[in-house]
Motif scaffolding. Structure first.
Motif, PDB file in Angstrom:
ATOM      1  N   GLU A   1       0.699  -1.199   0.012  1.00  0.00           N
ATOM      2  CA  GLU A   1      -0.051  -0.196   0.007  1.00  0.00           C
ATOM      3  C   GLU A   1       0.647   1.262   0.016  1.00  0.00           C
ATOM      4  O   GLU A   1       1.963   1.348   0.761  1.00  0.00           O
ATOM      5  CB  GLU A   1      -0.841   0.028   1.117  1.00  0.00           C
ATOM      6  N   GLU A   2       0.375   2.008  -1.032  1.00  0.00           N
ATOM      7  CA  GLU A   2       1.258   3.502  -0.940  1.00  0.00           C
ATOM      8  C   GLU A   2       1.120   4.509   0.449  1.00  0.00           C
ATOM      9  O   GLU A   2      -0.114   4.765   0.360  1.00  0.00           O
ATOM     10  CB  GLU A   2       1.233   3.942  -2.296  1.00  0.00           C
ATOM     11  N   SER A   3       2.085   4.725   0.884  1.00  0.00           N
ATOM     12  CA  SER A   3       2.145   6.027   1.640  1.00  0.00           C
ATOM     13  C   SER A   3       3.049   7.013   1.617  1.00  0.00           C
ATOM     14  O   SER A   3       4.224   6.935   1.595  1.00  0.00           O
ATOM     15  CB  SER A   3       2.317   5.602   3.138  1.00  0.00           C
ATOM     16  N   TRP A   4       2.624   8.115   0.608  1.00  0.00           N
ATOM     17  CA  TRP A   4       3.498   9.078   0.169  1.00  0.00           C
ATOM     18  C   TRP A   4       4.111   9.784   1.126  1.00  0.00           C
ATOM     19  O   TRP A   4       3.360  10.620   1.822  1.00  0.00           O
ATOM     20  CB  TRP A   4       2.903   9.891  -1.138  1.00  0.00           C
ATOM     21  N   LEU A   5       5.441  10.410   1.157  1.00  0.00           N
ATOM     22  CA  LEU A   5       5.990  10.948   2.238  1.00  0.00           C
ATOM     23  C   LEU A   5       6.796  12.366   1.406  1.00  0.00           C
ATOM     24  O   LEU A   5       7.068  12.310   0.209  1.00  0.00           O
ATOM     25  CB  LEU A   5       6.998  10.079   3.125  1.00  0.00           C
TER      26      LEU A   5
ATOM     27  N   ASN B   1      13.235   4.924  -8.518  1.00  0.00           N
ATOM     28  CA  ASN B   1      13.876   3.470  -7.843  1.00  0.00           C
ATOM     29  C   ASN B   1      12.527   2.578  -7.791  1.00  0.00           C
ATOM     30  O   ASN B   1      11.613   2.832  -6.578  1.00  0.00           O
ATOM     31  CB  ASN B   1      14.508   3.879  -6.675  1.00  0.00           C
ATOM     32  N   PRO B   2      12.317   1.866  -8.645  1.00  0.00           N
ATOM     33  CA  PRO B   2      10.919   1.093  -8.741  1.00  0.00           C
ATOM     34  C   PRO B   2      10.580   0.182  -7.447  1.00  0.00           C
ATOM     35  O   PRO B   2      11.612  -0.391  -7.057  1.00  0.00           O
ATOM     36  CB  PRO B   2      11.088   0.298  -9.950  1.00  0.00           C
ATOM     37  N   SER B   3       9.442   0.273  -6.899  1.00  0.00           N
ATOM     38  CA  SER B   3       9.118  -0.507  -5.634  1.00  0.00           C
ATOM     39  C   SER B   3       9.240  -1.919  -5.735  1.00  0.00           C
ATOM     40  O   SER B   3       9.662  -2.445  -5.152  1.00  0.00           O
ATOM     41  CB  SER B   3       7.733  -0.033  -4.906  1.00  0.00           C
ATOM     42  N   LEU B   4       8.814  -2.196  -6.962  1.00  0.00           N
ATOM     43  CA  LEU B   4       8.696  -3.835  -7.355  1.00  0.00           C
ATOM     44  C   LEU B   4       9.939  -4.343  -7.204  1.00  0.00           C
ATOM     45  O   LEU B   4      10.104  -5.601  -7.381  1.00  0.00           O
ATOM     46  CB  LEU B   4       8.010  -4.071  -8.724  1.00  0.00           C
TER      47      LEU B   4
ATOM     48  N   GLN C   1      11.413  -1.226   0.352  1.00  0.00           N
ATOM     49  CA  GLN C   1      10.146  -1.055  -0.737  1.00  0.00           C
ATOM     50  C   GLN C   1       9.471   0.141  -0.121  1.00  0.00           C
ATOM     51  O   GLN C   1       9.108   1.064  -0.687  1.00  0.00           O
ATOM     52  CB  GLN C   1       9.268  -2.144  -0.846  1.00  0.00           C
ATOM     53  N   THR C   2       9.156   0.065   1.125  1.00  0.00           N
ATOM     54  CA  THR C   2       8.376   1.171   1.913  1.00  0.00           C
ATOM     55  C   THR C   2       8.999   2.410   1.775  1.00  0.00           C
ATOM     56  O   THR C   2       8.330   3.554   1.340  1.00  0.00           O
ATOM     57  CB  THR C   2       8.386   0.778   3.196  1.00  0.00           C
ATOM     58  N   ALA C   3      10.396   2.398   1.710  1.00  0.00           N
ATOM     59  CA  ALA C   3      11.285   3.776   1.627  1.00  0.00           C
ATOM     60  C   ALA C   3      10.977   4.402   0.056  1.00  0.00           C
ATOM     61  O   ALA C   3      11.377   5.595   0.205  1.00  0.00           O
ATOM     62  CB  ALA C   3      12.734   3.402   1.886  1.00  0.00           C
ATOM     63  N   THR C   4      10.682   3.594  -1.044  1.00  0.00           N
ATOM     64  CA  THR C   4      10.787   4.262  -2.335  1.00  0.00           C
ATOM     65  C   THR C   4       9.615   5.241  -2.341  1.00  0.00           C
ATOM     66  O   THR C   4       9.509   6.076  -3.311  1.00  0.00           O
ATOM     67  CB  THR C   4      10.630   3.064  -3.434  1.00  0.00           C
ATOM     68  N   TYR C   5       8.535   5.050  -1.556  1.00  0.00           N
ATOM     69  CA  TYR C   5       7.330   5.956  -1.499  1.00  0.00           C
ATOM     70  C   TYR C   5       7.583   7.273  -1.267  1.00  0.00           C
ATOM     71  O   TYR C   5       6.705   7.625  -0.289  1.00  0.00           O
ATOM     72  CB  TYR C   5       6.014   5.263  -0.999  1.00  0.00           C
ATOM     73  N   THR C   6       8.437   7.919  -1.451  1.00  0.00           N
ATOM     74  CA  THR C   6       8.700   9.477  -1.313  1.00  0.00           C
ATOM     75  C   THR C   6       8.411  10.261  -2.540  1.00  0.00           C
ATOM     76  O   THR C   6       9.019   9.806  -3.662  1.00  0.00           O
ATOM     77  CB  THR C   6       9.954   9.620  -0.841  1.00  0.00           C
ATOM     78  N   LEU C   7       8.075  11.413  -2.537  1.00  0.00           N
ATOM     79  CA  LEU C   7       7.866  12.406  -3.446  1.00  0.00           C
ATOM     80  C   LEU C   7       9.233  12.699  -4.102  1.00  0.00           C
ATOM     81  O   LEU C   7       9.043  13.312  -5.246  1.00  0.00           O
ATOM     82  CB  LEU C   7       6.996  13.558  -3.163  1.00  0.00           C
TER      83      LEU C   7
END
Length: 492
Positions: A107-111, A160-163, A170-176
């Motif tokens: 699940e995406e949680s953007w930071l 840096n693709p999350s997959l 993977q969690t760390a990749t969801y940053t703007l």
């Protein structure tokens, strides 16, 4: 006119800010896996602790613009990847990472990163954008926000693709700061192509995943989302296997053609970037010398580009594993949601408890501080008054003594002057009185002499005047006679 609404708004804003801060610290304390991203200082070498994502711990050279910001992306207090961010274009120029293991997207949680917009901010970790409202100065001035993507037709594509990452990575990749604006279809093909190339072409030809270094980057264009965030014109990937038989390779995808995927040497890729850029050092620098490895990799890339699969057995296992994960995810989802609800309720309960305690402490502290302030002000005023009185006593005493001395001297002066005047008046009178008879008697002869001289002078003046008058008449008469009486001759 009614009362101004601004004080109420200010109180409400402060209250929201305090709640956000309390929630922020609670999240850090309750969930140690909070995502972190530290802006690297200018006095630190390279990307600091994130230098491990570069071969030889040497970052690319040539990216020296003042609006380039180095970020060490962290999670669970561990570095996960490194990002060079452009505050001018509001997108990352590249993200450096290592391939860990393919995984399903969570699940995406953007930071967002607070220090990109506010360098003086003391929050050295990425946080949810909603939690930063009112706590970060100039939020969104130097970086993109979620609102910049909403309704734009673009989505947040990860460099840096999350997959290609699992768990914390993977969690760390969801940053703007790791996202660029991509169309939905381009984002899908980019992640698909990069994932296949890394999994099926690059990783199998590097002896250890720990020696496979990856750089995923973007070249900004003049097209901007909402006049702010630059849409990349080119996406690129550079790979380096830093071993004794090392190799390097570059891939380029033009955003105008989402199906394009061109392979080229790292040297050719560097020529398309900024002047003077050098992506890799050491055995990865320049063109690869291990031609056999490169040819095998290019063959695999060609199969991927053609839409084929490399390693069907692995692919089948991956599909079966993915199916099992999907079934497990469907079964576990209700329990996960229930757990999330319980955690949310617990967080809210703890949050409001801490908020209530904060208000009590604030009120008590404010009362104590006000009393201490009043007491201190009274003590200071009392000490000032005493000091003023004590300092003025010697001055006033000296002034009194001086005035008494001056008064005494004036009295002595007046007595002396009065005595002198009193003594001076009788002596002068006696002297003048004694001298009067003498001056009077001595003046009689002089007066008689002057009187006789005056009478004699008057008489002499009368005689002289009479003689003169007679002489005048005589002169006139003789003159007339000479004029009008004819002369008588002596013969007659």
């Amino acid at each position: 006119m009614g009362p101004s609404p601004y004080p109420a708004q200010a109180d409400s804003s402060r209250e929201r800010t305090m709640k956000a801060l309390i929630l922020f610290w609670l999240c850090i304390s309750l969930f140690p896996g909070f995502s972190q991203g530290r802006v690297v200082g200018e006095d630190e070498a390279g990307f600091a602790e994130c230098n491990v994502f570069f071969p030889g711990q040497v970052p690319p050279e040539g990216f020296t613009e003042p609006f380039h910001v180095k970020i060490c992306q962290q999670y669970n207090r561990e570095p996960r990847f490194a990002t060079l961010y452009s505050t001018k274009d509001k997108i990352p120029l590249y993200s450096a990472f290592k391939y860990t293991k393919a995984a399903q997207n969570e699940e995406e949680s953007w930071l967002v990163e607070p220090q990109v917009d506010d360098p003086d901010n003391d929050q050295q970790e990425m946080v949810l954008e909603a939690d930063l409202v009112g706590t970060v100065a100039n939020l969104g001035v130097n970086q993109a926000l979620t609102s910049d993507y909403m309704g734009s037709g673009y989505e947040r594509g990860l460099l840096n693709p999350s997959l290609l990452n699992e768990e914390d990575f993977q969690t760390a990749t969801y940053t703007l700061t790791n996202a660029v604006p991509l169309s939905p279809s381009l984002s899908k093909t980019w992640h698909r192509d990069v994932g296949r190339v890394v999994e099926q072409a690059l990783a199998p030809h590097c002896p250890s995943k720990d020696h496979l270094y990856l750089l995923a980057g973007a070249i900004p264009s003049s097209i901007r989302v909402k006049g702010k965030v630059s849409v990349p014109e080119v996406l690129w990937l550079a790979a380096c296997c830093d071993t004794a038989e090392g190799w390097s390779l570059g891939l380029v995808k033009k955003t105008s053609d989402e199906n394009s995927l061109a392979d080229l040497t790292v040297g050719k890729l560097e020529e398309q970037l900024l002047a003077g850029v050098e992506l890799f050092k050491g055995s990865c620098g320049g063109d690869s010398k291990n031609k056999e490895k490169v040819e095998a990799i290019l063959q695999a890339v060609g199969q991927i580009r053609a839409g084929g699969q490399v390693g069907t057995n692995d692919s089948q296992e991956s599909k079966e594993s993915g199916l099992v994960r999907k079934v497990a995810g469907i079964i576990a989802t209700p329990f996960i949601k229930l757990l999330e609800l319980l955690i949310y309720l617990l967080v809210e309960l703890v949050k409001f408890t801490f908020y209530f305690l904060w208000l009590v402490i604030k009120r008590v502290g404010s009362t104590i501080l006000d009393g201490a302030s009043s007491l201190w002000s009274g003590v200071v005023s009392y000490l000032q008054a005493i000091s003023t009185v004590l300092i003025s006593i010697p001055y006033d005493l000296g002034r009194v003594v001086a005035n008494i001395s001056l008064g005494f001297l004036e009295i002595v002066q007046d007595v002396a002057f009065l005595t002198y005047r009193i003594l001076r008046i009788p002596v002068g009178f006696v002297l003048h009185l004694a001298a009067f008879p003498y001056h009077s008697i001595c003046a009689i002869p002089s007066v008689l002499k002057d009187l006789a001289s005056g009478i004699g002078g008057t008489f002499s003046l009368a005689v002289d005047a009479t003689a003169t008058l007679l002489h005048g008449f005589y002169y006139v008469a003789s003159h007339i006679a000479k004029r009008f009486v004819p002369k008588v001759s002596s013969g007659d």
